[in-house]
Each structure stands twice: as structure tokens, then as C-alpha cells.
Enzyme design. Structure first.
Site, mmCIF file in Angstrom:
data_model
loop_
_atom_site.group_PDB
_atom_site.id
_atom_site.type_symbol
_atom_site.label_atom_id
_atom_site.label_comp_id
_atom_site.label_asym_id
_atom_site.label_seq_id
_atom_site.Cartn_x
_atom_site.Cartn_y
_atom_site.Cartn_z
ATOM 1 N N TYR A 138 1.040 -1.331 -0.212
ATOM 2 C CA TYR A 138 -0.035 -0.056 0.120
ATOM 3 C C TYR A 138 1.185 0.811 -0.018
ATOM 4 O O TYR A 138 2.291 0.956 0.700
ATOM 5 C CB TYR A 138 -1.266 0.373 1.133
ATOM 6 C CG TYR A 138 -0.698 0.408 3.052
ATOM 7 C CD1 TYR A 138 0.114 1.635 3.636
ATOM 8 C CD2 TYR A 138 -0.479 -1.103 3.126
ATOM 9 C CE1 TYR A 138 0.882 1.443 4.026
ATOM 10 C CE2 TYR A 138 0.508 -0.968 4.511
ATOM 11 C CZ TYR A 138 0.797 0.237 5.252
ATOM 12 O OH TYR A 138 0.998 0.238 6.339
ATOM 13 N N HIS B 5 3.100 -6.617 3.985
ATOM 14 C CA HIS B 5 3.067 -7.252 5.542
ATOM 15 C C HIS B 5 2.340 -7.704 6.300
ATOM 16 O O HIS B 5 1.787 -7.044 6.127
ATOM 17 C CB HIS B 5 4.762 -6.014 6.263
ATOM 18 C CG HIS B 5 4.419 -4.644 6.252
ATOM 19 N ND1 HIS B 5 3.456 -3.600 5.473
ATOM 20 C CD2 HIS B 5 3.351 -4.319 7.740
ATOM 21 C CE1 HIS B 5 3.193 -2.815 5.660
ATOM 22 N NE2 HIS B 5 2.368 -3.150 7.114
#
Lengths: 176, 249
Positions: free
Chosen positions: B155, B168
Site C-alpha cells: 500500500y 507485510h
């Protein structure tokens, strides 16, 4: 002797708010309890500005100095003191816990600090007023006040300064 | 500020580290390419102490605190979340390889499109009504945690122009002592964003950075159901020999 390499830390980031704080996380005991004390303060950055996206964890013994080893921190029942809690700072960088006065010699609150922009957790201690005495002789005189909470009418005030003039003393721990 | 400028800063720090001959195992707190760290890192060295009293113990979490269903992030809503379903599992140990038993592990993450449910996340990717992105579990008697979730997307963020975080999962772990507390992020192998990310690169040592990358494990992958990733965690800190008098802090 430590043989395995540690897993490194990373910042808690900006988006922990939906995941880590929880109802009554900061209320180790209900604030209405007669022996409840409030531990509160602000988290400030290097400009002295509030840090609105920090998360503090509190870990402490009970008033008798005994370490509590009881589950229930996520499911508070108003009676069981677990010795552990979690509080996010608000928009003004303030946090507050409702807890009991810690015992021990000397008595202190063990605090973990997490925040966006802080790449690893920090550890500190908030000693009760007048109890640090000649302990921790290596902490310079002008910095000792940063790890001593101030008494107020309902408990204790403890500000955490991540950086700057009055930077809080943070701790690292020796390994055997 | 563009990526080239940030990458230049990252490379300069990496070169200085490599020529220093030192070996770092932790993340740096002072890492200017991660702009938010500039005013939020302590400038003085931490005060080294022997842990004492309460610091030799960790809080206890149990089945009263954590429902076993909380380890499956794909069953928290009526429907199936979008994305690649996967299992993530691994072992939590101390520096001697001893398992951290019956202890709390919390995770949180973006959805498959790289969007967090957090109100401050303004990334215009779709929210997934079937995915919240928060889970927790207790390690078993061998120190293993197990989650079922979906692979989060990368993102954008505002560190610099066109900044993107590698995919992550955030992990929060407790050890058997207060001093072993760890909050970190688990990454996925081969992410092309690694070299560009000032949070990941704040760990200046390559081998240390690699410790945050999970391994694809086909033995964990389930037929026609989910992929499998393995990621072990080592929590160091001081060690204690349990003594009865430790109870009186």
C-alpha cells in the site's frame, strides 16, 4: 549464553488502532474502586509536540510487591488484577491507566512505548516519588527526574519525552 | 522528495554500515529516510541495567483471553474474504532455542487490496466487508503459533512521493520475560519493494533483515485450499533461572 540471533523489531505503524487497544485495556482495576490510582501523562516528540499515535503497555506488581501471574487482561472481570494493561494516546498525546499502587523495593511501573515513527519498542520505568534514592547511580542527576512519576490528587503523572532536552531515560537489559 | 532521493539516503547509510565492519542485529531507531522517525527517536543511548523484579516476568494470557477462532482471520464475517488464503505458522523461542509456551501472539494487516480498516487509512482501495485483518492466538506447548489469513497487498504511504510499503503482517509478541517484548513486521519472499522501503531498510544488516522474511513452505500448503508460509521468531533478552524468591519483587 544466547546463541540464536534475535528477530529485529519494526515500528508499530499508524494503523494499530483497530487491532491492539481494547475495551478496558487501560483499566487494570475499575476507576471507581476505592484503592484505584490513576497513572497518566503525555507522550511528546523532539519538538515537545504531542504524539497522538503512541501505545503504552504497563506491567507492574500488586501493592504487596508480588508479581501477578494471572490471565484475564483481555477479559476484565472487575475483580482480578492481572498487573498488565495497554493504553493508546489520544489526539492530545495523553494516556491514562487506572491501576493499583505497585509494591516492591523500590516500587516502579514498567512501561513499554510503541509509536508510529518509533522503529522499535522502548522500555522505561516510572518510579514512585521519593523511592529512587541512590539506586541507578549511573543515571546522571539532571536526568533522574525523567523516570520518577509525580504525585497528583488521584495518583501519578508520568510524561514520556522521546527526544530532546528532557528526554526520558530508556532502558536496555543486560543478558546473561 | 522522490524515491530516488530516499533511495540515495538508504544507500549512503548502507555503504557507511558496510565499511564500518560492525555487525548490527537490531533495527536502528535513528533512521532519517523514515521521516516520521526524525523527531521520535531517542538521541541518548539507552541506560543498560540488569532486569529486576517485575521485568523478569511476563504477563500471562490464557483461554479466558483468547478464543481459538481468533487465529482464523478468514471466518470473522459471513463470507470469504478476497485474496490468497494462506496459513502462517512458526515457532517462538528464546535465544537458546527454548520454546515460548502458551504466550500471546497478535497480528494485524491490510486486506488483499492494501487497505486497512483503520479510519486513518485513506488509500482509495476497496474495503473488504469480509475482512477485518486482526487476529490473535496463544503459542502451543512447543512454542508454535498458527494463523489462517489472506495475503495482504502492498500500500502507498506518505513518507515521500510514490512511496509504497512491501506487503507485510504486523506481529506483536510476548516472551517469558518483560524484556523480550517484540513488535515487528513479517514480509513475503522476493518482494520488489524491499530495496525501496525505509522501514525495512532501517535494519542495516542484510542477514538481520532477512530474519523478517517468511519462507514459502509447500508442506504447509493445503490441497485446493491455502498456501503456507513459515516464519520463526527469536525473542532474546536476559534469562533467568526461576527461583521462588523471585516472586517477591
Amino acid at each position: 549464553m544466547t546463541t540464536l540471533a534475535p528477530t529485529p523489531g519494526q515500528t508499530v505503524g499508524p494503523f494499530f488502532g483497530f487491532a491492539l487497544p481494547y475495551d478496558a485495556g487501560s483499566e487494570l482495576v475499575p476507576p471507581t474502586r476505592p484503592d484505584a490510582v490513576r497513572l497518566h501523562g503525555r507522550v511528546l516528540d523532539g519538538h515537545g509536540d504531542p504524539v497522538p499515535d503512541a501505545l503504552l503497555e504497563l506491567w507492574q506488581p500488586g501493592p504487596d510487591g508480588r508479581v501477578v501471574q494471572r490471565q484475564g487482561s483481555f477479559a476484565r472481570d472487575s475483580y482480578t488484577f492481572t498487573g498488565w494493561g495497554r493504553a493508546a494516546t489520544d489526539r492530545t498525546g495523553r494516556y491514562r491507566f487506572s491501576t493499583l499502587r505497585p509494591g516492591g523495593t523500590p516500587p516502579y511501573f514498567a512501561i513499554t512505548v510503541l509509536a508510529r515513527g518509533l522503529l522499535d519498542r522502548l522500555f522505561t520505568r516510572a518510579y514512585l516519588p521519593g523511592t529512587l534514592d541512590d539506586r541507578l547511580p549511573d543515571v546522571p542527576a539532571e536526568r533522574r527526574h525523567t523516570i520518577v512519576a509525580e504525585a497528583d490528587d488521584r495518583g501519578f503523572v508520568f510524561d514520556i519525552r522521546l527526544q530532546g532536552e528532557d528526554e526520558t531515560v530508556f532502558f536496555s537489559y543486560t543478558q546473561d | 522528495m522522490d524515491q530516488a532521493a530516499i533511495s540515495g539516503e538508504i544507500e549512503a547509510i548502507a555503504e557507511a554500515y558496510q565499511s564500518s565492519g560492525a555487525v548490527e542485529t537490531d533495527v536502528r531507531l535513528d533512521y532519517p529516510p523514515y521521516r516520521s522517525s526524525i523527531l521520535r527517536h531517542p538521541t541518548k543511548a539507552p541506560h543498560q541495567v540488569d532486569p529486576e523484579g517485575i521485568e523478569l516476568w511476563a504477563p500471562v494470557f490464557g483461554h479466558q483471553d483468547v478464543d481459538p477462532f481468533e487465529a482464523d482471520l478468514t471466518i470473522q464475517h459471513r463470507g470469504e474474504p478476497l485474496g490468497e488464503r494462506m496459513r502462517v505458522t512458526g515457532r517462538v523461542t528464546d535465544g537458546d532455542g527454548r520454546p515460548v509456551r502458551h504466550q500471546l501472539v497478535e497480528i494485524w494487516q491490510a486486506n488483499a487490496g492494501g487497505r486497512y480498516i483503520h479510519q486513518r487509512d485513506q488509500h482509495p482501495a476497496a474495503l473488504d466487508p469480509n475482512f477485518t485483518g486482526m487476529g490473535r492466538c496463544l503459542t502451543d506447548s512447543d512454542g508454535f503459533y498458527r494463523f489462517t489469513t489472506i495475503k495482504p497487498g502492498p500500500y502507498p504511504w506518505r513518507n515521500h512521493h510514490n512511496a509504497w510499503r512491501p506487503a507485510h503482517i504486523h506481529f506483536s509478541l510476548f516472551g517469558s520475560e518483560f524484556t523480550q517484548r517484540l513488535v515487528t513486521q513479517m514480509y513475503f519472499p522476493g518482494d520488489p519493494l524491499f530495496a525501496l522501503d525505509p522501514i525495512y531498510q532501517a535494519i542495516t544488516d542484510r542477514a538481520a533483515r532477512d530474519r523478517l522474511v517468511a519462507t514459502y513452505d509447500h508442506d504447509l500448503t493445503q490441497h485446493e485450499w491455502s498456501l503456507g508460509f513459515r516464519w520463526d521468531v527469536v525473542l532474546t533478552g536476559s534469562h533467568r533461572t526461576p527461583l521462588e524468591e523471585d516472586h517477591a519483587a
